[in-house]
Design a protein around this motif. Sequence first.
Motif: not given
Lengths: 231, 231
Positions: A61-66, A68-70, A99, A102-103, A107
């Motif tokens: 699972i790649c990247g903090v977005y994917a 955390s949601e995973y 969210r 988090v964004d 970001n």
Amino acid sequence: MFTLIHYPLCPFSRSIRLALAECEVDVRFEQEKPWDWNAGFLEINPAGILPVLKVSAGTAICGVYAISEYLADTGLDEAGDARAFAFFPGDETERAEIRRLVDWFHNKFDSEVSSYLIGEKLHRRFDAGTGGAPDMELVRAGQANLRYHLSYIEHLMEARNWLAGEHLSFADFAAAAHLSCIDYLGDVPWSEAEGAKGWYARIKSRPSFRTLLTDRVPGLRPPDEYADPDF
Amino acid sequence: MFTLIHYPLCPFSRSIRLALAECEVDVRFEQEKPWDWNAGFLEINPAGILPVLKVSAGTAICGVYAISEYLADTGLDEAGDARAFAFFPGDETERAEIRRLVDWFHNKFDSEVSSYLIGEKLHRRFDAGTGGAPDMELVRAGQANLRYHLSYIEHLMEARNWLAGEHLSFADFAAAAHLSCIDYLGDVPWSEAEGAKGWYARIKSRPSFRTLLTDRVPGLRPPDEYADPDF
């Protein structure tokens, strides 16, 4: 067992490390330098960004977005109980507020503060390609922007228990992950931001935070207060 | 009724407009210029970013991340049926792959392509503060990076029906939103990227895409092929 590919002073990785520790998930760690273009790592994550969570043979699972949601999506621990830590607690409006924040940190804070300070004081120093002294103009820009973000945390904490509302959430860990990296570099003017400091002290004293406080990057020593819960 | 605050050539806004149209959600539109620091807008979204979805009096969902997850979270249309469009279809691993690609386009593609091309050709031109001719070095960097991203789409489409796998998902709309803005500027070398062109042609012919094709920014005319489904 999960494996997290991370770097000790990568804020995105740190937010996931904190959340995994709160979830009491058993995890192995591998390190990757964020300024290195390592072919083996790019095969796993062609975007070349950290962190990556290997959840089974062949599934990353790649990247903090994917990630955390995973972790929020799967929702259950190994015994099939609800995880000890809820990433996005509350109803749909409260989750949207989490969210949004988090964004904000992953970001906006990242591009206005972390990318300047971590980029100049860490990546530039250790990356053989660009290596050398930090660009002090960018460092000062990051430090100036940081004051604005600290005052935004102060503003939020005037009416809230945690950043996004009543409950601890992934927004707190995203924010604390960035601030802890900047704190390692000695750049957070805590004495000018009492409200933000109170919030950070509460996060910093959680058991999940301990491994972050023992991280050391060779050749770059944090200030003594970095690991002190009474900073 | 929902109100979406957006800008016609903002890729983040476009991805939400496409998804809302697929969901057949009734929505009102308000425009905000992304290069303007409008005090009234900053009161609604202190991060100053588009889009913002006002879902009820006093409740605004801010930013593409919070909005897309909010719409997926609520999941039902006004009649209480499952929405016509599923943002993140599939099991948790398939959803993670969709989110990896949303991240790819809304962050990596944005910082390597859209921010250069839209920033130089649109924002710089209309922003009275920086106003003037585009920096051609940045434009060329964006154009060069775009070729790499088109070949990544080609690579994905060799084995897949849609970008993230078998099903249309929010990843397709995130990617198409960015490409459609660049296409408005006349900068997509479609003839060099047949596989990507085939995927884009399928997206472009969907009814949800129609309103995007009639967008016009005063003083900036798109090429004739922009609105042509047989481009």
